[in-house]
Motif scaffolding. Structure first.
Motif, PDB file in Angstrom:
ATOM      1  N   PRO A 199       0.803  -1.225   0.000  1.00 60.46           N
ATOM      2  CA  PRO A 199       0.000   0.000   0.000  1.00 60.46           C
ATOM      3  C   PRO A 199       0.839   1.280   0.000  1.00 60.46           C
ATOM      4  CG  PRO A 199       0.084  -0.927   2.193  1.00 60.46           C
ATOM      5  CD  PRO A 199       0.754  -1.922   1.296  1.00 60.46           C
ATOM      6  N   GLY A 200       0.252   2.308  -0.600  1.00 61.88           N
ATOM      7  CA  GLY A 200       0.864   3.631  -0.576  1.00 61.88           C
ATOM      8  C   GLY A 200       2.077   3.750  -1.479  1.00 61.88           C
ATOM      9  N   TRP A 201       2.895   4.753  -1.161  1.00 62.57           N
ATOM     10  CA  TRP A 201       4.116   4.978  -1.939  1.00 62.57           C
ATOM     11  C   TRP A 201       5.202   4.017  -1.487  1.00 62.57           C
ATOM     12  CZ3 TRP A 201       4.114   7.788  -6.186  1.00 62.57           C
ATOM     13  CH2 TRP A 201       3.127   8.766  -6.348  1.00 62.57           C
ATOM     14  N   VAL A 202       5.749   3.289  -2.424  1.00 65.76           N
ATOM     15  CA  VAL A 202       6.790   2.302  -2.135  1.00 65.76           C
ATOM     16  C   VAL A 202       8.078   2.753  -2.816  1.00 65.76           C
ATOM     17  CG1 VAL A 202       7.512  -0.101  -2.399  1.00 65.76           C
ATOM     18  CG2 VAL A 202       5.108   0.437  -1.938  1.00 65.76           C
ATOM     19  N   THR A 203       9.144   2.854  -2.038  1.00 61.84           N
ATOM     20  CA  THR A 203      10.437   3.286  -2.558  1.00 61.84           C
ATOM     21  C   THR A 203      11.308   2.073  -2.876  1.00 61.84           C
ATOM     22  OG1 THR A 203      10.345   5.325  -1.255  1.00 61.84           O
ATOM     23  CG2 THR A 203      12.497   4.667  -2.100  1.00 61.84           C
ATOM     24  N   VAL A 204      11.855   2.064  -4.079  1.00 57.27           N
ATOM     25  CA  VAL A 204      12.725   0.988  -4.547  1.00 57.27           C
ATOM     26  C   VAL A 204      13.961   1.625  -5.174  1.00 57.27           C
ATOM     27  CG1 VAL A 204      10.885  -0.697  -4.867  1.00 57.27           C
ATOM     28  CG2 VAL A 204      11.420   0.898  -6.701  1.00 57.27           C
ATOM     29  N   PRO A 205      14.974   0.853  -5.555  1.00 60.05           N
ATOM     30  CA  PRO A 205      16.214   1.444  -6.069  1.00 60.05           C
ATOM     31  C   PRO A 205      16.035   2.425  -7.221  1.00 60.05           C
ATOM     32  CG  PRO A 205      16.593  -0.848  -5.552  1.00 60.05           C
ATOM     33  CD  PRO A 205      15.118  -0.600  -5.349  1.00 60.05           C
ATOM     34  N   LEU A 206      15.021   2.223  -8.066  1.00 65.36           N
ATOM     35  CA  LEU A 206      14.859   3.097  -9.228  1.00 65.36           C
ATOM     36  C   LEU A 206      13.878   4.242  -8.985  1.00 65.36           C
ATOM     37  CD1 LEU A 206      14.867   0.506 -12.140  1.00 65.36           C
ATOM     38  CD2 LEU A 206      16.628   2.173 -11.587  1.00 65.36           C
ATOM     39  N   GLY A 207      13.316   4.341  -7.806  1.00 61.16           N
ATOM     40  CA  GLY A 207      12.393   5.437  -7.540  1.00 61.16           C
ATOM     41  C   GLY A 207      11.252   5.022  -6.641  1.00 61.16           C
ATOM     42  N   GLU A 208      10.037   5.463  -6.991  1.00 59.22           N
ATOM     43  CA  GLU A 208       8.862   5.185  -6.195  1.00 59.22           C
ATOM     44  C   GLU A 208       7.704   4.741  -7.070  1.00 59.22           C
ATOM     45  OE1 GLU A 208       8.934   9.247  -4.499  1.00 59.22           O
ATOM     46  OE2 GLU A 208       8.682   8.214  -2.571  1.00 59.22           O
ATOM     47  N   MET A 209       6.757   4.042  -6.465  1.00 60.74           N
ATOM     48  CA  MET A 209       5.546   3.641  -7.174  1.00 60.74           C
ATOM     49  C   MET A 209       4.401   3.612  -6.169  1.00 60.74           C
ATOM     50  SD  MET A 209       6.710  -0.257  -7.982  1.00 60.74           S
ATOM     51  CE  MET A 209       7.650  -1.209  -6.800  1.00 60.74           C
ATOM     52  N   TYR A 210       3.195   3.810  -6.684  1.00 56.72           N
ATOM     53  CA  TYR A 210       2.029   3.939  -5.810  1.00 56.72           C
ATOM     54  C   TYR A 210       1.142   2.689  -5.872  1.00 56.72           C
ATOM     55  CZ  TYR A 210      -2.131   5.834  -3.597  1.00 56.72           C
ATOM     56  OH  TYR A 210      -3.203   6.027  -2.762  1.00 56.72           O
ATOM     57  N   ASN A 211       0.823   2.140  -4.699  1.00 53.58           N
ATOM     58  CA  ASN A 211      -0.059   0.968  -4.579  1.00 53.58           C
ATOM     59  C   ASN A 211       0.322  -0.157  -5.546  1.00 53.58           C
ATOM     60  OD1 ASN A 211      -1.570   2.019  -2.511  1.00 53.58           O
ATOM     61  ND2 ASN A 211      -3.401   2.435  -3.720  1.00 53.58           N
ATOM     62  N   PRO A 212       1.569  -0.589  -5.555  1.00 54.26           N
ATOM     63  CA  PRO A 212       1.967  -1.618  -6.524  1.00 54.26           C
ATOM     64  C   PRO A 212       1.351  -2.984  -6.234  1.00 54.26           C
ATOM     65  CG  PRO A 212       3.730  -1.234  -4.950  1.00 54.26           C
ATOM     66  CD  PRO A 212       2.690  -0.175  -4.685  1.00 54.26           C
ATOM     67  N   VAL A 213       0.878  -3.618  -7.296  1.00 57.43           N
ATOM     68  CA  VAL A 213       0.448  -5.015  -7.257  1.00 57.43           C
ATOM     69  C   VAL A 213       1.473  -5.788  -8.084  1.00 57.43           C
ATOM     70  CG1 VAL A 213      -1.339  -6.671  -7.892  1.00 57.43           C
ATOM     71  CG2 VAL A 213      -1.990  -4.416  -7.009  1.00 57.43           C
ATOM     72  N   PHE A 214       2.345  -6.530  -7.430  1.00 58.16           N
ATOM     73  CA  PHE A 214       3.425  -7.231  -8.120  1.00 58.16           C
ATOM     74  C   PHE A 214       2.908  -8.505  -8.784  1.00 58.16           C
ATOM     75  CE2 PHE A 214       5.641  -4.604  -5.065  1.00 58.16           C
ATOM     76  CZ  PHE A 214       6.746  -4.156  -5.782  1.00 58.16           C
ATOM     77  N   PHE A 215       3.484  -8.829  -9.937  1.00 60.38           N
ATOM     78  CA  PHE A 215       3.098 -10.059 -10.628  1.00 60.38           C
ATOM     79  C   PHE A 215       4.300 -10.927 -10.989  1.00 60.38           C
ATOM     80  CE2 PHE A 215       3.409  -6.753 -13.882  1.00 60.38           C
ATOM     81  CZ  PHE A 215       4.147  -7.356 -14.887  1.00 60.38           C
ATOM     82  N   ILE A 216       5.511 -10.464 -10.735  1.00 61.08           N
ATOM     83  CA  ILE A 216       6.714 -11.288 -10.833  1.00 61.08           C
ATOM     84  C   ILE A 216       7.529 -11.014  -9.581  1.00 61.08           C
ATOM     85  CG2 ILE A 216       8.816 -11.839 -12.119  1.00 61.08           C
ATOM     86  CD1 ILE A 216       7.501 -10.969 -14.650  1.00 61.08           C
ATOM     87  N   SER A 217       7.433 -11.907  -8.613  1.00 60.36           N
ATOM     88  CA  SER A 217       8.109 -11.718  -7.334  1.00 60.36           C
ATOM     89  C   SER A 217       7.787 -10.321  -6.803  1.00 60.36           C
ATOM     90  CB  SER A 217       9.617 -11.930  -7.523  1.00 60.36           C
ATOM     91  OG  SER A 217      10.283 -11.875  -6.287  1.00 60.36           O
ATOM     92  N   THR A 218       8.801  -9.581  -6.368  1.00 59.62           N
ATOM     93  CA  THR A 218       8.617  -8.162  -6.022  1.00 59.62           C
ATOM     94  C   THR A 218       9.479  -7.325  -6.955  1.00 59.62           C
ATOM     95  OG1 THR A 218      10.309  -8.396  -4.293  1.00 59.62           O
ATOM     96  CG2 THR A 218       8.002  -8.558  -3.611  1.00 59.62           C
ATOM     97  N   VAL A 219       9.478  -7.724  -8.229  1.00 60.71           N
ATOM     98  CA  VAL A 219      10.301  -7.061  -9.236  1.00 60.71           C
ATOM     99  C   VAL A 219       9.452  -6.248 -10.200  1.00 60.71           C
ATOM    100  CG1 VAL A 219      11.982  -7.405 -11.093  1.00 60.71           C
ATOM    101  CG2 VAL A 219      12.039  -8.875  -9.057  1.00 60.71           C
TER     102      VAL A 219
END
Length: 263
Positions: A199-219
């Motif tokens: 939920p919400g803003w998720v910070t990862v090495p390449l930036g941020e994304m909002y409410n991500p629903v992952f479909f390949i691992s957490t990649v």
């Protein structure tokens, strides 16, 4: 490399409140092509098919050309029409804003029109006689997500019926480097399943994304972004408009919902 999209914090101005999005989502649940008359309950199979067609609301196209920034009753009618066809224009408030623009893009993509966001003669005709979304493979699960990278459109099925059609922006195909490694920005194709929702803003090495629903691992994920242009520009994830990202995760199961990505 992670297929996640770089976003500046200053671009979050278009983030909508989840409550407002949920309220505006109501037309998607109630509008459409299902016959709701008493006669439908006792009709034969063939008659029900005919009733389904007749139940579709009659749409009168606007006299003027509609585009972003305009207001009026004809804009509200456009929003209601798009919602009935399972696109998401936001609230039917008579204001042609960003949400309506992105819904028009999706409609134009599905109908093979020039994707300019302008409701001109060709788009008006298509709104009267729209092209139905064609599933890639009807044998897939009744509740699933289809991402057509060529059309740049996502379709969400619930109980074998289209519940939502959205414009997307996927991998831009460019070469980039991050954290000591380099890769091409490509959205992988294939048959996957949702893994986790964050939920919400998720910070990862390449930036941020909002409410991500992952479909390949957490990649790789389907996630909200304040920048979802007509062209593919992401590092590999599937970007959806912020207004749709506010509720998309509530319409799929994590883990387990099938995600079918194809060209």
């Amino acid at each position: 490399m992670r297929g996640v999209d770089v976003m500046g914090a200053l671009r979050r101005g278009r983030l909508v409140r989840a409550g407002a999005a949920a309220a505006a989502l109501a037309p998607l649940a109630t509008a459409g092509y299902t016959a709701g008359t008493a006669s439908a309950a006792t009709a034969t199979k063939a008659e029900k098919a005919q009733l389904t067609v007749l139940a579709a609301p009659v749409y009168t196209p606007p006299a003027r050309t509609l585009k972003e920034g305009m207001k009026g009753a004809d804009v509200k009618a456009l929003q209601q029409r798009l919602a009935a066809l399972k696109y998401y224009p936001g609230a039917a408030d008579g204001t042609f804003g960003a949400n309506t623009l992105e819904a028009v893009w999706a409609f134009q993509e599905v109908n093979g029109l020039s994707v300019d966001g302008v409701v001109g003669p060709a788009t008006k005709r298509a709104l009267v006689n729209p092209r139905a979304w064609k599933p890639r493979d009807p044998r897939q699960n009744g509740t699933r997500v289809e991402v057509n990278l060529t059309l740049r459109v996502l379709a969400l099925y619930v109980n074998r019926k289209v519940a939502l059609i959205s414009h997307v922006s996927s991998g831009g195909g460019y070469y980039y480097c991050s954290n000591g490694g380099c890769s091409y920005a490509i959205t992988p194709t294939g048959n996957f399943r949702t893994t986790v929702y964050m939920p919400g803003w998720v910070t990862v090495p390449l930036g941020e994304m909002y409410n991500p629903v992952f479909f390949i691992s957490t990649v790789f994920a389907i996630h909200g972004d304040t920048d979802v242009p007509v062209n593919p520009v992401s590092h590999g994830c599937v970007r959806i408009p912020m207004d749709i990202a506010a509720f998309f995760h509530t319409m799929v199961k994590t883990p387990g919902t099938e995600v079918f990505v194809y060209k």
